[in-house]
Design an enzyme around this catalytic site. Structure first.
Site, PDB file in Angstrom:
ATOM      1  N   ASN A 128      -2.217 -20.677 -12.181  1.00 19.41           N
ATOM      2  CA  ASN A 128      -1.763 -21.584 -11.163  1.00 19.41           C
ATOM      3  C   ASN A 128      -2.226 -23.182 -11.212  1.00 19.41           C
ATOM      4  O   ASN A 128      -2.385 -24.011 -10.442  1.00 19.41           O
ATOM      5  CB  ASN A 128      -2.281 -21.178  -9.611  1.00 19.41           C
ATOM      6  CG  ASN A 128      -1.974 -20.023  -9.391  1.00 19.41           C
ATOM      7  OD1 ASN A 128      -0.843 -19.590  -9.754  1.00 19.41           O
ATOM      8  ND2 ASN A 128      -2.430 -19.213  -8.406  1.00 19.41           N
TER       9      ASN A 128
ATOM     10  N   VAL B 145       1.777  -7.344 -21.901  1.00 14.55           N
ATOM     11  CA  VAL B 145       1.986  -7.466 -20.331  1.00 14.55           C
ATOM     12  C   VAL B 145       2.920  -8.525 -20.359  1.00 14.55           C
ATOM     13  O   VAL B 145       3.544  -9.102 -20.932  1.00 14.55           O
ATOM     14  CB  VAL B 145       0.592  -8.374 -20.230  1.00 14.55           C
ATOM     15  CG1 VAL B 145       0.575  -8.565 -18.566  1.00 14.55           C
ATOM     16  CG2 VAL B 145      -0.532  -7.687 -20.420  1.00 14.55           C
TER      17      VAL B 145
ATOM     18  N   ASP C 166      -8.432  -6.145  -8.469  1.00 12.75           N
ATOM     19  CA  ASP C 166      -8.432  -7.255  -7.622  1.00 12.75           C
ATOM     20  C   ASP C 166      -9.684  -7.335  -6.804  1.00 12.75           C
ATOM     21  O   ASP C 166     -10.955  -6.668  -7.327  1.00 12.75           O
ATOM     22  CB  ASP C 166      -7.161  -7.516  -6.622  1.00 12.75           C
ATOM     23  CG  ASP C 166      -6.652  -8.867  -6.530  1.00 12.75           C
ATOM     24  OD1 ASP C 166      -7.542  -9.877  -5.887  1.00 12.75           O
ATOM     25  OD2 ASP C 166      -5.701  -9.332  -7.018  1.00 12.75           O
TER      26      ASP C 166
ATOM     27  N   ASN D 122       7.827   0.227   9.786  1.00  9.99           N
ATOM     28  CA  ASN D 122       6.629   0.743  10.961  1.00  9.99           C
ATOM     29  C   ASN D 122       6.665  -0.131  12.168  1.00  9.99           C
ATOM     30  O   ASN D 122       5.641   0.116  12.761  1.00  9.99           O
ATOM     31  CB  ASN D 122       5.329   1.017  10.104  1.00  9.99           C
ATOM     32  CG  ASN D 122       4.840  -0.227   9.677  1.00  9.99           C
ATOM     33  OD1 ASN D 122       5.357  -1.226   9.622  1.00  9.99           O
ATOM     34  ND2 ASN D 122       3.522  -0.150   9.338  1.00  9.99           N
TER      35      ASN D 122
ATOM     36  N   ASP E 104       7.510 -14.445 -18.714  1.00 10.12           N
ATOM     37  CA  ASP E 104       8.655 -13.561 -19.002  1.00 10.12           C
ATOM     38  C   ASP E 104       9.765 -13.740 -18.035  1.00 10.12           C
ATOM     39  O   ASP E 104      10.839 -13.513 -18.041  1.00 10.12           O
ATOM     40  CB  ASP E 104       8.312 -12.081 -18.977  1.00 10.12           C
ATOM     41  CG  ASP E 104       7.732 -11.520 -20.182  1.00 10.12           C
ATOM     42  OD1 ASP E 104       8.286 -11.691 -21.150  1.00 10.12           O
ATOM     43  OD2 ASP E 104       6.456 -11.115 -20.127  1.00 10.12           O
TER      44      ASP E 104
ATOM     45  N   GLU F 232       3.153  -0.617   4.151  1.00 13.44           N
ATOM     46  CA  GLU F 232       3.843   0.365   4.938  1.00 13.44           C
ATOM     47  C   GLU F 232       5.197  -0.487   5.591  1.00 13.44           C
ATOM     48  O   GLU F 232       4.970  -1.291   6.378  1.00 13.44           O
ATOM     49  CB  GLU F 232       2.934   0.975   5.922  1.00 13.44           C
ATOM     50  CG  GLU F 232       3.698   2.477   6.673  1.00 13.44           C
ATOM     51  CD  GLU F 232       2.710   3.252   7.327  1.00 13.44           C
ATOM     52  OE1 GLU F 232       1.406   2.989   6.939  1.00 13.44           O
ATOM     53  OE2 GLU F 232       3.224   4.020   7.784  1.00 13.44           O
TER      54      GLU F 232
ATOM     55  N   ASP G  46      -1.049  -1.931   8.043  1.00 10.68           N
ATOM     56  CA  ASP G  46      -0.082  -1.903   7.065  1.00 10.68           C
ATOM     57  C   ASP G  46      -0.396  -1.281   5.854  1.00 10.68           C
ATOM     58  O   ASP G  46       0.513  -1.224   4.819  1.00 10.68           O
ATOM     59  CB  ASP G  46       0.407  -3.233   6.963  1.00 10.68           C
ATOM     60  CG  ASP G  46       1.769  -3.487   7.501  1.00 10.68           C
ATOM     61  OD1 ASP G  46       2.474  -2.597   7.784  1.00 10.68           O
ATOM     62  OD2 ASP G  46       2.138  -4.739   7.561  1.00 10.68           O
TER      63      ASP G  46
ATOM     64  N   ASP H 213       9.889  -4.296  10.360  1.00  8.97           N
ATOM     65  CA  ASP H 213       8.669  -4.905  10.361  1.00  8.97           C
ATOM     66  C   ASP H 213       8.772  -6.249  11.127  1.00  8.97           C
ATOM     67  O   ASP H 213       9.429  -7.053  10.870  1.00  8.97           O
ATOM     68  CB  ASP H 213       8.104  -5.100   9.059  1.00  8.97           C
ATOM     69  CG  ASP H 213       8.062  -3.794   8.275  1.00  8.97           C
ATOM     70  OD1 ASP H 213       6.853  -3.214   8.208  1.00  8.97           O
ATOM     71  OD2 ASP H 213       9.085  -3.238   7.920  1.00  8.97           O
TER      72      ASP H 213
END
Lengths: 250, 436
Positions: free
Chosen positions: B301, B316, B176, B223, B339, B220, B185, B125
């Protein structure tokens, strides 16, 4: 090594004691006892024939033989074995994939065998032998040390071996015999690993079998004095094996 | 009160854009690294390759000769150019036995499994050289701001890809802002999803965030264009629950989580979060977890406590962000729920550029725990592809246990800042060598 020395010492004491006492003779049976050292390197593969490896086995053995009929002897073998796979062996079905790289397993080995040399014509003879050996290995523990969490892996191994051979022998001169013939050998190894790391646990078993069972055996035996028989055998093609045997015939 | 909770709009604390948008054509080409060999013998599990003793065997004759094996074969096809025949077997057929039987046939000159060997896992890529998260050589990551990395501060993707590049059987739901369906891609990596904002089945991205997150997981790869994804062969289920401003209701997110769990997703990526615990979100996470789906969420954030749903410790996997030097990103949230961390500073991703929505080869650098979480979702997709027997909690534990404790000098062991440490695909996927 310590176990090998102890076995050898035990055998030596046993034979010297019996040899020193001529009164120890069995009524209807001929008894022989001996020591054997085996080395073998066997190409193995899994059931799909895709994973290939070589199993190395080192085995000192104590032998006790009884002639149960004319020309037919039944034997028991016991000793110590050390084994490992020569190429790396991966266990990828476990939660954390594990790899063994020539990790050695050791433990006792037990076996039974029957041998016979029923046909003699001139300087030629035909010998046959069939044996079953079972190799036990004490479990092994390895630590698994990850950056934060730690755990352990435990391995258990079993090997079984079935063999048979029919040999044509030729006596070169008194006491010295060469022989040759087909040797059939079926080795099966079962190796199980389990792991426990924090909340993770799992186990995987890998079974591998000998790739080619039929090989060629070449050997020589020599009678030393009136009681000792020394035999050296080698197997080719199916596996590479060497066998050295000292037999004391009472 | 209930209505208020339902209408509670979560803030999407992400997208601290710090670099320029990179529109095609690109200005930088990467040409480094060496191909490496796969270490162990692997092969196609349901295929045998036969070399017939007579070259150019016509299909009718081949069918006749293979007739007696039809109970075990799915299909037989010539491999053009090699003069070989590929035999696809039915599930559960022993290749060893079939191989042995076929080898005894007079018309078979030779026979072999279709081994996998020497796969080169350095993707071609175009922008791979900027993707320090995957392979950090200390290169310049964002030329415009002269941001460089520290060699080795990466997730060890090259080493991990030797063991897995995931599979089309693993579907990752990305809840999202949607996805850029035409992006070069991503366009071949999408399974049907849903738009919970506009209540239709076309979750087209109108913000850019969802496209970036999806590309980190499974762009992807190899490619010749754009960027590489963590899980080359995994597929994305786009579920739009956030609008064009990056905000969405708990109910929309909860509906999306349930939709993903009911539609075959193995992993749900939640690069979003809100400050309030609510049964709306908790029950939905619980529902998905009960169904065996792995939930991966960004911690937030604002250098504060971990946001929801990442704060649902038992349900989660909570992911914070590290930078190109294996340091905790300055914005990454902290707390006992963290985590692990993954790179989330200046991550180069595929992008939906609002200013130029027709561009199907748009890329952009972005920072945030939103970009860290998809690295972990991709890692889970790699692991699930080669170990389908593991359940979500085992996958979750393994990802944590195999992380690098990169802040062990100051905080040895699991801590509130980087959890177990930074994601490491090599230790996650490659076998651990046992030795005394």
């Amino acid at each position: 090594m310590k176990k090998i020395l102890l076995c050898s010492l035990f055998f030596l004491l046993f034979t010297l004691t019996i040899a020193a006492d001529d009164s120890v003779k069995t009524g209807g049976f001929n008894i022989s006892t001996g020591l054997a050292f085996n080395y073998s390197l066997t190409p193995m593969s899994d059931s799909e024939g895709a994973l290939e490896n070589e199993l190395l086995l080192l085995t000192p053995l104590l032998l006790v033989e009884v002639e149960i009929f004319d020309y037919v002897s039944f034997g028991l073998a016991a000793g110590f074995n050390l084994s490992y796979f020569r190429q790396t062996l991966d266990f990828q079905e476990l939660p954390l994939s594990l790899r063994l790289d020539q990790e050695r397993f050791s433990g006792p080995v037990f076996g039974i065998y029957v041998k016979s040399d029923p046909v003699h014509f001139g300087d030629f003879l035909i010998k046959a032998r069939a044996a079953y050996m079972y190799y036990l290995h004490g479990g092994r523990e390895w630590p698994i040390t990850l950056p934060v969490e730690s755990g352990s892996a435990h391995g258990a191994s079993r090997i079984s071996e079935l063999s048979a051979e029919v040999l044509l022998g030729y006596q070169v001169f008194s006491g010295l015999r060469f022989f040759v013939g087909p040797h059939l050998n079926l080795t099966r190894s079962r190796l199980k690993l389990d792991q426990a790391i924090g909340l993770l646990a799992g186990e995987q078993e890998t079974v591998m079998r000998q790739q080619d069972p039929l090989g060629l055996l070449l050997g020589v035996s020599y009678d030393l004095g009136s009681h000792w028989e020394i035999t050296c055998k080698a197997v080719f093609f199916s596996r590479t094996a060497l066998n050295l045997e000292f037999l004391y015939v009472f | 009160m209930l209505k208020k909770t339902f209408l509670f709009v979560i803030l999407l604390n992400i997208l601290l854009f710090s670099g320029p948008v990179l529109d095609y054509p690109d200005f930088y080409l990467y040409n480094g690294g060496l191909p490496r060999q796969i270490e162990t013998l692997r092969y196609v599990a349901d295929e045998i390759i036969v070399k017939p003793s007579l070259a150019g065997m016509i299909p009718a004759r081949r069918t006749k000769l293979l007739g007696k094996y039809q109970d075990r074969l799915l299909e037989a096809q010539s491999i053009n150019g090699l003069g070989l025949i590929s035999l696809k077997t039915k599930p559960g057929v022993s290749l060893a036995e079939l191989k042995k039987e076929l080898a005894a046939e007079s018309w078979v000159a030779d026979i072999s499994l279709n081994y996998l060997a020497g796969a080169f896992r350095l993707p071609n890529d175009q922008h791979f050289g900027f993707q320090y998260a995957l392979h950090n050589t200390g290169q310049t990551i964002v030329p415009a701001v002269s941001y460089t990395g520290t060699s080795g501060a990466d997730i060890k993707a090259l080493e991990g890809w030797d063991w897995s590049i995931s599979s089309e059987n693993v579907v990752v739901a990305v809840i999202d802002t949607g996805i850029h369906f035409q992006h070069e891609d991503l366009k071949n990596k999408i399974v049907p999803g849903y738009n919970f904002v506009h209540d239709n089945n076309h979750p087209q991205d109108d913000d850019g965030h969802g496209t970036m997150v999806a590309s980190v997981i499974a762009a992807e790869t190899d490619n010749n264009i754009g960027v590489a994804g963590v899980a080359w062969n995994a597929l994305i289920m786009p579920l739009k629950a956030l609008d064009s401003t990056g905000s969405g209701t708990y109910t929309a997110i909860a509906l999306a989580i349930r939709y993903a769990a009911d539609s075959g997703a193995a992993i749900i990526n939640l690069s979003l979060g809100g400050p309030v615990d609510s049964f709306i979100l908790r029950d939905a996470c619980n529902y998905a977890a009960q169904k065996g789906v792995l939930l991966v969420a960004a911690t937030g954030n604002d250098t504060a406590e971990v946001k929801y749903p990442a704060a649902y410790t038992e349900l989660v996997l909570a992911v914070g962000a590290s930078d190109a030097h294996d340091q905790l990103a300055v914005f990454s949230n902290y707390g006992p729920q963290v985590d692990l961390v993954a790179p989330g500073v200046y991550v180069l991703c595929a992008y939906f550029n609002k200013a130029n929505p027709e561009n199907t080869r748009s890329y952009a650098w972005a920072s945030g725990t939103s970009l860290a979480a998809p690295h972990v979702s991709g890692a889970a997709a790699l692991l699930m592809a080669i170990k389908p027997g593991l359940n979500a909690s085992q996958v979750s534990a393994l990802i944590c246990y195999t992380a690098d404790d990169v802040n062990r000098v100051n905080y040895p062991g699991k801590d509130d800042y980087m959890g177990y440490g930074r994601l490491n695909l090599k230790t996650l996927l490659a076998p651990y060598l046992l030795k005394k």
